[in-house]
Design a protein around this motif. Structure first.
Motif, PDB file in Angstrom:
ATOM      1  N   ASP A  30     -44.819  61.192  60.827  1.00  0.00           N
ATOM      2  CA  ASP A  30     -43.821  61.479  59.789  1.00  0.00           C
ATOM      3  C   ASP A  30     -42.709  60.442  59.793  1.00  0.00           C
ATOM      4  OD1 ASP A  30     -45.298  63.723  59.118  1.00  0.00           O
ATOM      5  OD2 ASP A  30     -43.932  65.138  60.115  1.00  0.00           O
ATOM      6  N   LYS A  87     -43.968  57.193  58.230  1.00  0.00           N
ATOM      7  CA  LYS A  87     -44.047  57.315  56.773  1.00  0.00           C
ATOM      8  C   LYS A  87     -42.658  57.225  56.156  1.00  0.00           C
ATOM      9  CE  LYS A  87     -48.168  60.190  56.679  1.00  0.00           C
ATOM     10  NZ  LYS A  87     -48.658  61.560  56.472  1.00  0.00           N
ATOM     11  N   ALA A  88     -41.696  57.916  56.740  1.00  0.00           N
ATOM     12  CA  ALA A  88     -40.326  57.898  56.214  1.00  0.00           C
ATOM     13  C   ALA A  88     -39.749  56.488  56.291  1.00  0.00           C
ATOM     14  CB  ALA A  88     -39.445  58.885  56.980  1.00  0.00           C
ATOM     15  N   ASN A 132     -41.452  54.426  53.546  1.00  0.00           N
ATOM     16  CA  ASN A 132     -40.930  54.846  52.249  1.00  0.00           C
ATOM     17  C   ASN A 132     -39.533  54.288  52.028  1.00  0.00           C
ATOM     18  OD1 ASN A 132     -43.157  56.360  51.438  1.00  0.00           O
ATOM     19  ND2 ASN A 132     -42.374  58.241  52.319  1.00  0.00           N
ATOM     20  N   GLU A 143     -33.940  62.108  51.610  1.00  0.00           N
ATOM     21  CA  GLU A 143     -33.846  62.140  53.076  1.00  0.00           C
ATOM     22  C   GLU A 143     -35.126  61.699  53.770  1.00  0.00           C
ATOM     23  OE1 GLU A 143     -35.200  65.877  51.355  1.00  0.00           O
ATOM     24  OE2 GLU A 143     -33.315  64.844  51.098  1.00  0.00           O
ATOM     25  N   GLU A 144     -36.259  61.664  53.035  1.00  0.00           N
ATOM     26  CA  GLU A 144     -37.524  61.213  53.612  1.00  0.00           C
ATOM     27  C   GLU A 144     -37.838  59.766  53.245  1.00  0.00           C
ATOM     28  OE1 GLU A 144     -40.635  64.020  52.773  1.00  0.00           O
ATOM     29  OE2 GLU A 144     -39.297  65.690  53.172  1.00  0.00           O
ATOM     30  N   ARG A 173     -38.155  58.510  50.240  1.00  0.00           N
ATOM     31  CA  ARG A 173     -38.869  58.344  48.969  1.00  0.00           C
ATOM     32  C   ARG A 173     -37.887  57.941  47.869  1.00  0.00           C
ATOM     33  NH1 ARG A 173     -41.473  64.178  49.049  1.00  0.00           N
ATOM     34  NH2 ARG A 173     -39.238  64.495  49.203  1.00  0.00           N
ATOM     35  N   SER A 186     -43.143  58.147  46.972  1.00  0.00           N
ATOM     36  CA  SER A 186     -43.346  57.041  47.910  1.00  0.00           C
ATOM     37  C   SER A 186     -43.711  55.807  47.106  1.00  0.00           C
ATOM     38  CB  SER A 186     -44.483  57.372  48.876  1.00  0.00           C
ATOM     39  OG  SER A 186     -44.153  58.488  49.656  1.00  0.00           O
TER      40      SER A 186
END
Length: 94
Positions: free
Chosen positions: A24, A27-28, A31, A44-45, A47, A62
């Motif tokens: 995770d 990925k964050a 992104n 916050e992730e 994206r 993303s």
């Protein structure tokens, strides 16, 4: 023997959780990096927060390695315009 089995289960469960958290986080990071390179606001992730032309809605998406939303459809004129707007810096964001 039961204690050994419980300990082994605990270790496996903890390891799977750590692997998921690492995945995770990677990925964050990707992104966020791609969204930042495109000059887009991020959630916050990491994206990109854009207004989707095709679906006329706010989306957190993303970005792929070519700085296109992963939902990009090369055959769709709205998607083509979205990518052009991202490159021109005129995409609607939120």
């Amino acid at each position: 023997m039961a204690d050994d089995e419980r300990l082994a289960r605990f270790i496996r469960k903890t390891l799977r959780s750590a692997e998921q958290q690492l995945s995770d986080a990677k990925k964050a990071y990707q992104n966020g990096k791609r969204s930042a390179e495109a000059g887009l606001p991020r959630d916050e992730e990491g994206r990109a927060r854009i207004v989707c032309r095709r679906h006329a809605e706010y989306r957190a998406v993303s970005m792929d390695e070519k700085r296109r939303p992963v939902c990009y459809d090369a055959e769709n004129p709205d998607c083509q315009g979205c990518v052009e707007d991202i490159r021109d810096g005129t995409i609607e964001t939120w």
